[in-house]
Design a protein around this motif. Sequence first.
Motif, PDB file in Angstrom:
ATOM      1  N   PRO A   4      45.332  12.294  64.534  1.00 25.40           N
ATOM      2  CA  PRO A   4      46.136  12.419  63.316  1.00 25.40           C
ATOM      3  C   PRO A   4      47.202  11.321  63.273  1.00 25.40           C
ATOM      4  O   PRO A   4      47.657  10.843  64.317  1.00 25.40           O
ATOM      5  CB  PRO A   4      46.776  13.796  63.427  1.00 25.40           C
ATOM      6  N   ILE A   5      47.573  10.932  62.069  1.00 32.24           N
ATOM      7  CA  ILE A   5      48.613   9.918  61.889  1.00 32.24           C
ATOM      8  C   ILE A   5      49.902  10.629  61.494  1.00 32.24           C
ATOM      9  O   ILE A   5      49.914  11.450  60.581  1.00 32.24           O
ATOM     10  CB  ILE A   5      48.206   8.901  60.817  1.00 32.24           C
ATOM     11  N   TYR A   6      50.974  10.302  62.186  1.00 32.11           N
ATOM     12  CA  TYR A   6      52.282  10.868  61.919  1.00 32.11           C
ATOM     13  C   TYR A   6      53.139   9.814  61.244  1.00 32.11           C
ATOM     14  O   TYR A   6      52.910   8.610  61.417  1.00 32.11           O
ATOM     15  CB  TYR A   6      52.950  11.330  63.224  1.00 32.11           C
ATOM     16  N   ASN A   7      54.143  10.251  60.478  1.00 35.37           N
ATOM     17  CA  ASN A   7      55.045   9.293  59.852  1.00 35.37           C
ATOM     18  C   ASN A   7      56.449   9.856  59.794  1.00 35.37           C
ATOM     19  O   ASN A   7      56.668  11.048  59.971  1.00 35.37           O
ATOM     20  CB  ASN A   7      54.558   8.886  58.456  1.00 35.37           C
ATOM     21  N   ALA A   8      57.395   8.953  59.568  1.00 30.85           N
ATOM     22  CA  ALA A   8      58.802   9.325  59.426  1.00 30.85           C
ATOM     23  C   ALA A   8      59.417   8.432  58.365  1.00 30.85           C
ATOM     24  O   ALA A   8      59.092   7.246  58.271  1.00 30.85           O
ATOM     25  CB  ALA A   8      59.542   9.154  60.750  1.00 30.85           C
ATOM     26  N   LEU A   9      60.288   9.008  57.567  1.00 32.25           N
ATOM     27  CA  LEU A   9      61.023   8.282  56.539  1.00 32.25           C
ATOM     28  C   LEU A   9      62.501   8.533  56.782  1.00 32.25           C
ATOM     29  O   LEU A   9      62.941   9.685  56.829  1.00 32.25           O
ATOM     30  CB  LEU A   9      60.619   8.760  55.146  1.00 32.25           C
ATOM     31  N   ILE A  10      63.243   7.463  56.963  1.00 33.69           N
ATOM     32  CA  ILE A  10      64.671   7.568  57.269  1.00 33.69           C
ATOM     33  C   ILE A  10      65.434   6.789  56.209  1.00 33.69           C
ATOM     34  O   ILE A  10      65.122   5.630  55.933  1.00 33.69           O
ATOM     35  CB  ILE A  10      64.985   7.005  58.668  1.00 33.69           C
ATOM     36  N   ARG A  11      66.435   7.419  55.626  1.00 31.32           N
ATOM     37  CA  ARG A  11      67.275   6.764  54.622  1.00 31.32           C
ATOM     38  C   ARG A  11      68.666   6.607  55.206  1.00 31.32           C
ATOM     39  O   ARG A  11      69.240   7.559  55.743  1.00 31.32           O
ATOM     40  CB  ARG A  11      67.330   7.610  53.352  1.00 31.32           C
ATOM     41  N   THR A  12      69.214   5.413  55.106  1.00 30.61           N
ATOM     42  CA  THR A  12      70.574   5.146  55.563  1.00 30.61           C
ATOM     43  C   THR A  12      71.355   4.537  54.404  1.00 30.61           C
ATOM     44  O   THR A  12      70.778   4.143  53.390  1.00 30.61           O
ATOM     45  CB  THR A  12      70.599   4.158  56.752  1.00 30.61           C
ATOM     46  N   MET A  46      63.810   3.154  56.136  1.00 29.32           N
ATOM     47  CA  MET A  46      62.902   2.856  57.238  1.00 29.32           C
ATOM     48  C   MET A  46      61.738   3.831  57.175  1.00 29.32           C
ATOM     49  O   MET A  46      61.946   5.036  57.029  1.00 29.32           O
ATOM     50  CB  MET A  46      63.621   3.013  58.579  1.00 29.32           C
ATOM     51  N   TYR A  47      60.535   3.317  57.275  1.00 35.68           N
ATOM     52  CA  TYR A  47      59.335   4.144  57.267  1.00 35.68           C
ATOM     53  C   TYR A  47      58.471   3.704  58.430  1.00 35.68           C
ATOM     54  O   TYR A  47      58.328   2.504  58.684  1.00 35.68           O
ATOM     55  CB  TYR A  47      58.563   3.963  55.957  1.00 35.68           C
ATOM     56  N   CYS A  48      57.903   4.658  59.145  1.00 35.29           N
ATOM     57  CA  CYS A  48      56.988   4.305  60.218  1.00 35.29           C
ATOM     58  C   CYS A  48      55.815   5.262  60.245  1.00 35.29           C
ATOM     59  O   CYS A  48      55.912   6.389  59.752  1.00 35.29           O
ATOM     60  CB  CYS A  48      57.697   4.278  61.570  1.00 35.29           C
ATOM     61  N   GLN A  49      54.722   4.788  60.820  1.00 32.82           N
ATOM     62  CA  GLN A  49      53.558   5.653  61.008  1.00 32.82           C
ATOM     63  C   GLN A  49      52.812   5.228  62.249  1.00 32.82           C
ATOM     64  O   GLN A  49      52.835   4.068  62.636  1.00 32.82           O
ATOM     65  CB  GLN A  49      52.651   5.657  59.792  1.00 32.82           C
ATOM     66  N   GLY A  50      52.193   6.212  62.877  1.00 36.92           N
ATOM     67  CA  GLY A  50      51.437   5.971  64.096  1.00 36.92           C
ATOM     68  C   GLY A  50      51.189   7.290  64.815  1.00 36.92           C
ATOM     69  O   GLY A  50      51.186   8.355  64.207  1.00 36.92           O
ATOM     70  N   SER A  51      51.036   7.204  66.120  1.00 34.68           N
ATOM     71  CA  SER A  51      50.817   8.409  66.920  1.00 34.68           C
ATOM     72  C   SER A  51      52.101   9.238  66.960  1.00 34.68           C
ATOM     73  O   SER A  51      53.200   8.726  66.732  1.00 34.68           O
ATOM     74  CB  SER A  51      50.411   8.032  68.343  1.00 34.68           C
ATOM     75  N   GLU A  52      51.960  10.512  67.253  1.00 35.53           N
ATOM     76  CA  GLU A  52      53.135  11.386  67.315  1.00 35.53           C
ATOM     77  C   GLU A  52      54.145  10.877  68.335  1.00 35.53           C
ATOM     78  O   GLU A  52      55.342  10.794  68.057  1.00 35.53           O
ATOM     79  CB  GLU A  52      52.720  12.814  67.663  1.00 35.53           C
ATOM     80  N   THR A  53      53.665  10.505  69.505  1.00 41.83           N
ATOM     81  CA  THR A  53      54.557  10.011  70.563  1.00 41.83           C
ATOM     82  C   THR A  53      55.274   8.734  70.123  1.00 41.83           C
ATOM     83  O   THR A  53      56.480   8.600  70.313  1.00 41.83           O
ATOM     84  CB  THR A  53      53.750   9.739  71.848  1.00 41.83           C
ATOM     85  N   GLY A  54      54.525   7.804  69.539  1.00 41.82           N
ATOM     86  CA  GLY A  54      55.117   6.540  69.102  1.00 41.82           C
ATOM     87  C   GLY A  54      56.171   6.742  68.033  1.00 41.82           C
ATOM     88  O   GLY A  54      57.250   6.138  68.088  1.00 41.82           O
ATOM     89  N   VAL A  55      55.885   7.606  67.065  1.00 41.27           N
ATOM     90  CA  VAL A  55      56.845   7.868  65.991  1.00 41.27           C
ATOM     91  C   VAL A  55      58.097   8.527  66.552  1.00 41.27           C
ATOM     92  O   VAL A  55      59.211   8.141  66.218  1.00 41.27           O
ATOM     93  CB  VAL A  55      56.207   8.741  64.883  1.00 41.27           C
ATOM     94  N   ARG A  56      57.921   9.494  67.441  1.00 40.30           N
ATOM     95  CA  ARG A  56      59.088  10.157  68.039  1.00 40.30           C
ATOM     96  C   ARG A  56      59.940   9.172  68.844  1.00 40.30           C
ATOM     97  O   ARG A  56      61.174   9.205  68.771  1.00 40.30           O
ATOM     98  CB  ARG A  56      58.650  11.314  68.932  1.00 40.30           C
ATOM     99  N   GLU A  57      59.302   8.302  69.614  1.00 40.00           N
ATOM    100  CA  GLU A  57      60.047   7.307  70.398  1.00 40.00           C
ATOM    101  C   GLU A  57      60.810   6.362  69.487  1.00 40.00           C
ATOM    102  O   GLU A  57      61.961   6.023  69.750  1.00 40.00           O
ATOM    103  CB  GLU A  57      59.084   6.511  71.283  1.00 40.00           C
ATOM    104  N   TRP A  58      60.172   5.910  68.410  1.00 43.14           N
ATOM    105  CA  TRP A  58      60.816   4.970  67.505  1.00 43.14           C
ATOM    106  C   TRP A  58      62.007   5.624  66.805  1.00 43.14           C
ATOM    107  O   TRP A  58      63.070   5.019  66.702  1.00 43.14           O
ATOM    108  CB  TRP A  58      59.809   4.434  66.489  1.00 43.14           C
ATOM    109  N   VAL A  59      61.850   6.865  66.356  1.00 43.02           N
ATOM    110  CA  VAL A  59      62.954   7.572  65.718  1.00 43.02           C
ATOM    111  C   VAL A  59      64.113   7.736  66.701  1.00 43.02           C
ATOM    112  O   VAL A  59      65.279   7.601  66.324  1.00 43.02           O
ATOM    113  CB  VAL A  59      62.496   8.936  65.149  1.00 43.02           C
ATOM    114  N   SER A  60      63.821   7.965  67.970  1.00 39.32           N
ATOM    115  CA  SER A  60      64.877   8.038  68.989  1.00 39.32           C
ATOM    116  C   SER A  60      65.622   6.720  69.093  1.00 39.32           C
ATOM    117  O   SER A  60      66.849   6.706  69.236  1.00 39.32           O
ATOM    118  CB  SER A  60      64.286   8.399  70.351  1.00 39.32           C
ATOM    119  N   ASN A  61      64.899   5.614  69.016  1.00 35.57           N
ATOM    120  CA  ASN A  61      65.540   4.298  69.032  1.00 35.57           C
ATOM    121  C   ASN A  61      66.456   4.120  67.827  1.00 35.57           C
ATOM    122  O   ASN A  61      67.553   3.586  67.945  1.00 35.57           O
ATOM    123  CB  ASN A  61      64.485   3.182  69.048  1.00 35.57           C
ATOM    124  N   VAL A  62      66.011   4.563  66.669  1.00 36.31           N
ATOM    125  CA  VAL A  62      66.826   4.466  65.456  1.00 36.31           C
ATOM    126  C   VAL A  62      68.096   5.285  65.612  1.00 36.31           C
ATOM    127  O   VAL A  62      69.194   4.831  65.283  1.00 36.31           O
ATOM    128  CB  VAL A  62      66.030   4.934  64.209  1.00 36.31           C
TER     129      VAL A  62
END
Length: 67
Positions: A4-12, A46-62
């Motif tokens: 499955p592909i996961y995504n995150a949308l972050i507004r700043t 900011m918008y990202c998509q990928g594996s669940e682990t990758g998206v979670r790691e990237w959001v942690s970086n943000v």
Amino acid sequence: MSQPIYNALIRTHHITSRKKVAKLKAAASNCHIYALLRYGGCPGIMYCQGSETGVREWVSNVQRLRY
């Protein structure tokens, strides 16, 4: 079976620092995800998509960056 592909949308409010943009791009590469950044004006998006682990790691970086 495909993953499955996961995504995150972050507004700043805004993203203006070129160093932060470079760090976010590098983090996306390290997390093996695809990321889009809208920076320079309001709002910063900011918008990202990928594996669940990758998206979670990237959001942690943000979240570690201060805005």
